[in-house]
Scaffold this active site. Sequence first.
Site, PDB file in Angstrom:
ATOM      1  N   LYS A  85       0.861  -1.178   0.000  1.00 28.44           N
ATOM      2  CA  LYS A  85       0.000   0.000   0.000  1.00 28.44           C
ATOM      3  C   LYS A  85       0.892   1.221   0.000  1.00 28.44           C
ATOM      4  O   LYS A  85       2.053   1.136   0.410  1.00 28.44           O
ATOM      5  CB  LYS A  85      -0.891   0.020   1.252  1.00 28.44           C
ATOM      6  CG  LYS A  85      -2.154   0.819   1.086  1.00 28.44           C
ATOM      7  CD  LYS A  85      -3.248   0.011   0.405  1.00 28.44           C
ATOM      8  CE  LYS A  85      -4.544   0.763   0.307  1.00 28.44           C
ATOM      9  NZ  LYS A  85      -5.648  -0.130  -0.066  1.00 28.44           N
TER      10      LYS A  85
HETATM   11  P1  NAD Z   1     -12.952   7.780  -1.961  1.00 29.68           P
HETATM   12  O1  NAD Z   1     -11.915   8.799  -1.712  1.00 29.68           O
HETATM   13  O2  NAD Z   1     -13.478   7.637  -3.330  1.00 29.68           O
HETATM   14  O3  NAD Z   1     -14.198   8.011  -0.976  1.00 29.68           O
HETATM   15  C1  NAD Z   1     -14.035   8.156   0.408  1.00 29.68           C
HETATM   16  C2  NAD Z   1     -15.377   8.593   0.985  1.00 29.68           C
HETATM   17  O4  NAD Z   1     -15.247   8.658   2.421  1.00 29.68           O
HETATM   18  C3  NAD Z   1     -15.823   9.990   0.523  1.00 29.68           C
HETATM   19  O5  NAD Z   1     -17.217   9.977   0.281  1.00 29.68           O
HETATM   20  C4  NAD Z   1     -15.488  10.872   1.744  1.00 29.68           C
HETATM   21  O6  NAD Z   1     -16.289  12.038   1.817  1.00 29.68           O
HETATM   22  C5  NAD Z   1     -15.805   9.891   2.868  1.00 29.68           C
HETATM   23  N1  NAD Z   1     -15.179  10.292   4.147  1.00 29.68           N
HETATM   24  C6  NAD Z   1     -13.925  10.718   4.355  1.00 29.68           C
HETATM   25  N2  NAD Z   1     -13.756  11.032   5.654  1.00 29.68           N
HETATM   26  C7  NAD Z   1     -14.936  10.780   6.265  1.00 29.68           C
HETATM   27  C8  NAD Z   1     -15.398  10.882   7.603  1.00 29.68           C
HETATM   28  N3  NAD Z   1     -14.596  11.345   8.571  1.00 29.68           N
HETATM   29  N4  NAD Z   1     -16.678  10.509   7.877  1.00 29.68           N
HETATM   30  C9  NAD Z   1     -17.501  10.063   6.906  1.00 29.68           C
HETATM   31  N5  NAD Z   1     -17.110   9.936   5.623  1.00 29.68           N
HETATM   32  C10 NAD Z   1     -15.851  10.288   5.304  1.00 29.68           C
HETATM   33  O7  NAD Z   1     -12.331   6.397  -1.426  1.00 29.68           O
HETATM   34  P2  NAD Z   1     -12.779   4.907  -1.809  1.00 29.68           P
HETATM   35  O8  NAD Z   1     -11.873   4.426  -2.877  1.00 29.68           O
HETATM   36  O9  NAD Z   1     -14.250   4.837  -1.992  1.00 29.68           O
HETATM   37  O10 NAD Z   1     -12.349   4.129  -0.491  1.00 29.68           O
HETATM   38  C11 NAD Z   1     -13.202   4.017   0.645  1.00 29.68           C
HETATM   39  C12 NAD Z   1     -12.727   2.861   1.493  1.00 29.68           C
HETATM   40  O11 NAD Z   1     -12.756   1.660   0.723  1.00 29.68           O
HETATM   41  C13 NAD Z   1     -11.293   2.968   2.024  1.00 29.68           C
HETATM   42  O12 NAD Z   1     -11.207   2.363   3.294  1.00 29.68           O
HETATM   43  C14 NAD Z   1     -10.499   2.169   1.018  1.00 29.68           C
HETATM   44  O13 NAD Z   1      -9.274   1.699   1.540  1.00 29.68           O
HETATM   45  C15 NAD Z   1     -11.472   1.047   0.750  1.00 29.68           C
HETATM   46  N6  NAD Z   1     -11.253   0.320  -0.491  1.00 29.68           N
HETATM   47  C16 NAD Z   1     -11.262   0.967  -1.703  1.00 29.68           C
HETATM   48  C17 NAD Z   1     -11.083   0.225  -2.865  1.00 29.68           C
HETATM   49  C18 NAD Z   1     -11.156   0.857  -4.238  1.00 29.68           C
HETATM   50  O14 NAD Z   1     -11.186   0.110  -5.216  1.00 29.68           O
HETATM   51  N7  NAD Z   1     -11.233   2.152  -4.383  1.00 29.68           N
HETATM   52  C19 NAD Z   1     -10.866  -1.155  -2.795  1.00 29.68           C
HETATM   53  C20 NAD Z   1     -10.887  -1.777  -1.555  1.00 29.68           C
HETATM   54  C21 NAD Z   1     -11.093  -1.030  -0.419  1.00 29.68           C
END
Ligand code: NAD
Length: 400
Positions: A85
Amino acid sequence: MGLDRDICKILSKTTNEITVNFPVRMDDGRIDMFTGYRVQHNAALGPFKGGLRYHPSVNIDEVRALATWMTWKGALTNIPFGGAKGGIQFEPSKCSGAELERITRRFTFALGSNIGPEYDIPAPDVNTNAQIMAWILDTYLSTMPPLERNRSAHVVTGKPVESGGSLGRDKATGQGIVFLIEQWAEDHGLKLDGATYILQGFGNVGSRVARLMKPHGSKLVAVEDSSGAISNADGIDPDRLFEYACRSNQLVAGCPEVEPLDHKTFISTKADIFIPAALENQITSETAPLLNVKLVAEGANGPTDPDGDRVLQDKGIALIPDILCNSGGVIVSYFEWLQNKRSEFWDLGEVDSKLHRIIVNAYERVRDRTKKLGTDWRTAAYIVALSRLETAYKKRGIFP
Ligand code: NAD
């Protein structure tokens, strides 16, 4: 699980931890220094693989945890990847598009040969997307000898389809979550048509989950993101919310026809399912007692801390743990990597059906292990993943 103590020693350490400090010229002419990380946890099952996060709270310890979870995810789903990561500690919403591009390109250059298509393959995570992957690809290829370029497109996954990305990668994490919720609902007699859910995070993962739950007739009754929480007992339309968020800097606050909610009321909202899809450490000893749901489907990595986990178990709330629940992203990244290596292009039906098979197989392995050992789902998922790594190490031995 009685994990071999020597293997436990190996897995409890990361293999490489790279910290890079690099200068970037900002739009106003000044130079800012940035700190970026890449942690490579383990490559026993294949090349290091994992996302890149842009966020002010990124730090080496968080990246270590996220890298380690990637190792467990690859092992659990039987895909030939290890875990890594990375991230840069800064607030991307305060930067212009041109600054984001220069930061990304300079970070890629600073990482140099610490990433590579057969060695360590980044992907999107919080605040990174297909555009950022395209800049990484272009920067990496520009530093390769011309003969190497066409065989290096798999240095990064989650690319735009036009730049060698896979169909279905943009929705893969959300699609995987929905496939697992469907399976869990079938196993537990929950009708998704009319079922209610609350969602934290409306980014890559959260917005996709919501739009994919809509055809099932499930009702999104509350959403929270970094701008605040909103609710509507009659249901929030995910497509209309998505259109609104696209126009408002990806934020949900202020959307028409919804009520604003405070965080405590959001967490306490009665629903069938809670899908945390934002950041880690959201379900804790303070918030877990407030939850009023039957199932937590962990879209985010590490949304539940150990105290929160114990409360969920005491309250009898079921859990689809993160290393299983959000593994759709890395599974379809594996498909993208394979397509690039073979110069192939799969249609969406092929991507979705292969994702369904792999993720539901992993679900069944965890469900069967839970039943056999009488453990909770998270423990069972860890046992399945760690057993595979233990066997791999025992068969190949330790050099020299
Ligand atoms: P992203 O940046 O697209 O979205 C993150 C979201 O979280 C946004 O809507 C943001 O406003 C919200 N957020 C941030 N801080 C916050 C808070 N304090 N309270 C409430 N909401 C809050 O990110 P993503 O890619 O959707 O990732 C989200 C999660 O999923 C992370 O934990 C990431 O590691 C995990 N993840 C993502 C992927 C991927 O393919 N993108 C794959 C596996 C896991």
